[in-house]
Design an enzyme around this catalytic site. Structure first.
Site, PDB file in Angstrom:
ATOM      1  N   VAL A   4      46.074  63.449   6.739  1.00  0.00           N
ATOM      2  CA  VAL A   4      45.459  64.366   7.694  1.00  0.00           C
ATOM      3  C   VAL A   4      45.766  63.940   9.133  1.00  0.00           C
ATOM      4  CG1 VAL A   4      43.300  65.405   8.474  1.00  0.00           C
ATOM      5  CG2 VAL A   4      43.637  64.924   6.051  1.00  0.00           C
ATOM      6  N   LYS A  61      34.219  64.261   4.998  1.00  0.00           N
ATOM      7  CA  LYS A  61      32.953  64.797   4.451  1.00  0.00           C
ATOM      8  C   LYS A  61      31.997  63.702   4.045  1.00  0.00           C
ATOM      9  CE  LYS A  61      36.419  65.081   1.251  1.00  0.00           C
ATOM     10  NZ  LYS A  61      37.814  65.471   1.496  1.00  0.00           N
ATOM     11  N   GLU A  99      34.549  71.055  11.158  1.00  0.00           N
ATOM     12  CA  GLU A  99      35.024  72.237  10.420  1.00  0.00           C
ATOM     13  C   GLU A  99      35.902  71.827   9.239  1.00  0.00           C
ATOM     14  OE1 GLU A  99      34.556  75.924  11.264  1.00  0.00           O
ATOM     15  OE2 GLU A  99      35.069  75.639   9.168  1.00  0.00           O
ATOM     16  N   GLY A 102      50.315  65.449  -7.169  1.00  0.00           N
ATOM     17  CA  GLY A 102      49.667  64.851  -6.004  1.00  0.00           C
ATOM     18  C   GLY A 102      48.354  65.517  -5.639  1.00  0.00           C
ATOM     19  N   LYS A 140      30.096  68.140  -0.013  1.00  0.00           N
ATOM     20  CA  LYS A 140      30.376  69.372   0.737  1.00  0.00           C
ATOM     21  C   LYS A 140      29.209  70.345   0.664  1.00  0.00           C
ATOM     22  CE  LYS A 140      35.389  68.865   0.355  1.00  0.00           C
ATOM     23  NZ  LYS A 140      36.552  69.080  -0.552  1.00  0.00           N
TER      24      LYS A 140
END
Lengths: 376, 376
Positions: free
Chosen positions: B12, B100, B124, B182, B200
């Site tokens: 990320v 998260k 977000e 993956g 979540k």
């Protein structure tokens, strides 16, 4: 205390007042102070209405009241909505609207005037009713180059097409049912001829690319001439027919934009949008495919979007980050006939087939009287 | 010039740096000034990486640099993500995260600390990857009493279940495919046992009702024991099986929250969420039913959400309207066994049937060894 004024005491205006009555504590908690509807402006009489004391026919009452920081414009139509909105900005008030016509026709000027006056102009309710779509496009997806939007943004036509496919009825009969249920107006033209959808896709395109094209320049075709034979052909091809509002912008920066009944394959998520619901599919270069779905009209869902904007305006009315648009040159729009696509051609015997990727211009030359639908 | 730091140069983190490289002009236009990634903090070596000059192992470089106004925390896990985030706030920097775990475990403290320091904490990307869901819930639907959320928020398990239904393979084989592609880690527990989804749904519930329940108190059941017989029974009932993260709050204010494989009828829009996609269905008292769909994981979609937040933080970093949460008392949560629902009971011969609305507690007493799935 945040004081607001509601302009227009019709379906959406009433829904907004009702929502604020019902969820006032919740809204106050989110804003951090209490909220009240101080004025309702409407030229009609509402004798005996429970909000009679708030009703006024004189908009100056609102403009001259420094306590009112937010005006909810639910008049509809371009005029006097445009003038009333400009006056609110000049008086230092933010405006929230559900009025797609005024946003699509005058959004550029109105956003500029709001910015000039350090107030907000918010219109989440103008597209997709209660569906969050304006703010997600403006904020959540702001880092993406938006590639494409395919949207079902008119509940009336979606209801009619759903009836034609699911009940096997004709356009005329489905329209009559829609009118009985209050989904279509006595004069249904703005819906069935695609005018409403054209305004909405012009707004979504403006948010995506910062340039507002006049809806007069959006190629617009409605659903009046969809026949039972079209429905049968679509079903044979594993498709349904939806009134699609499309906008896309490719590498050459030409805007492709239209409203037209299109074939939609049954495995496309847009085919699952039935009845009066709306759905908006957005593709961005990093996010990929996203989809937003919900009730696209009606008093309660629209009031939900309006009041979400009211909360935003109350918290951030003087925020400096609101978007601004420039007018789009119609010359930057690709002609509808030159937009590439796969098409479904229904020959004179009613036999459907898919083409290779081509343009309507190339197809029309060789297809004679065949019915032609774009596949999205 | 807006200067940001990226903590954690994994999937990320790299995606975020790449997005800012690629869409820098677009982002600068939206912010109103240029943007740069000034630091990338990671303890690992990235010799020869094109961003080598920005890499540092010393977080103090970021904390001491007054030019850096936004920190993107992509470390993952609770620690040191929590401590690094607190330090950023203390240094007057806003934090954007995709993590998260830290939001679900420490969101209350982190939002309070951000508010105390007049900065923003935005996440977000922590739920639904690229799907706009946090901001729509926080803003667009803010005027609604949220009634119910049913969400598919774990792409790995959704891929596995899609494989089991569409390819007829076993859980073990589908998991192996997910690992090859993956989509699943070598140790897939956080995904297949529902831990990720529990975090979540705790976040979505906190946004909806302002109270954060520790994910340890979310009833959580994964998909390891779903069999071919379950798949066959579901198909017989016109259903599919999805790992559903549910939260609802009714008139008595008790929170109902769980993660569990559920039967989903084929005409429920959640059944259309296939492969690694995510979908979140939200019902509010005014908006009615809404649905949000897209890619729930992966470098690009997650970076899209992160950079949307970066733009927001750059424009409104010091906004005073950010939400705050309180911790939720686990006593305010209804026991899983007492949550009413229709169930699908698969008897010992593999024969499925739907019950009337009832509770698991009532059912278990009379159903012996039958398999029981909640219908949502």
């Amino acid at each position: 205390m945040v004081s607001i004024a509601v302009l227009g005491y019709g379906t959406v205006g009433k829904g907004t007042v009702d929502l604020i009555d019902e969820n006032r504590a919740l809204i106050a908690e989110k804003i951090g102070e209490d909220i009240q509807v101080k004025y309702i402006v409407d030229l009609r009489d509402f004798a005996g209405d429970r909000n009679e004391k708030k009703l006024t026919k004189n908009y100056d009452d609102v403009l001259n009241d420094k306590e009112v920081s937010i005006v909810c414009e639910m008049i509809g139509g371009s005029h006097p909505a445009f003038e009333f909105t400009m006056k609110a900005f000049a008086a230092g008030k933010s405006v929230v609207t559900s009025n797609k016509e005024v946003v699509a026709n005058f959004g550029t000027e109105l956003l500029a005037e709001a910015k000039k006056n350090g107030v907000s102009y918010l219109f989440e309710a103008s597209v997709g009713g209660g569906i969050p779509i304006i703010r997600p496009l403006n904020n959540c997806l702001a880092a993406n180059k938006i590639r494409k939007i395919d949207a079902i943004v008119n509940g009336t036509t979606n209801f009619i097409l759903s009836q034609m496919f699911e009940q096997g009825v004709s356009f005329a009969d489905a329209l009559a049912t829609a009118q009985q249920k209050g989904y279509a107006e006595a004069n249904p033209s703005a819906d069935v001829d695609g005018v409403d959808a054209a305004r909405k896709i012009a707004i979504l395109a403006a948010i995506s690319w910062g340039e507002l094209l006049s809806p007069d320049h959006v190629y617009t075709c409605g659903i009046r001439d969809i026949t039972g034979a079209d429905v049968a052909a679509a079903e044979k091809m594993g498709c349904t027919i939806k009134l699609i509002a499309h906008a896309s912008r490719g590498e050459d920066n030409k805007l492709q934009i239209f409203v037209s009944p299109c074939m939609v394959k049954n495995d496309n998520i847009l085919s699952t949008v039935r009845d009066v619901f709306n759905g908006v599919a957005v593709s961005g270069d990093f996010v990929g495919d996203t989809f937003f779905y919900g009730r696209g009209a009606g008093s309660d869902p629209t009031a939900s979007a309006v009041c979400g904007d009211v909360i935003d305006a109350a918290r951030n009315g003087r925020a400096k980050d609101r978007s601004s648009w420039t007018p789009m040159d119609p010359a930057a729009v690709r002609a509808y006939e030159d937009i590439e696509s796969v098409f479904c051609v229904i020959d004179e015997k009613g036999e459907p087939s898919f083409t290779e990727k081509t343009t309507l211009r190339a197809l029309s030359a060789k297809c004679g009287k065949a019915r032609i639908f774009r596949l999205i």
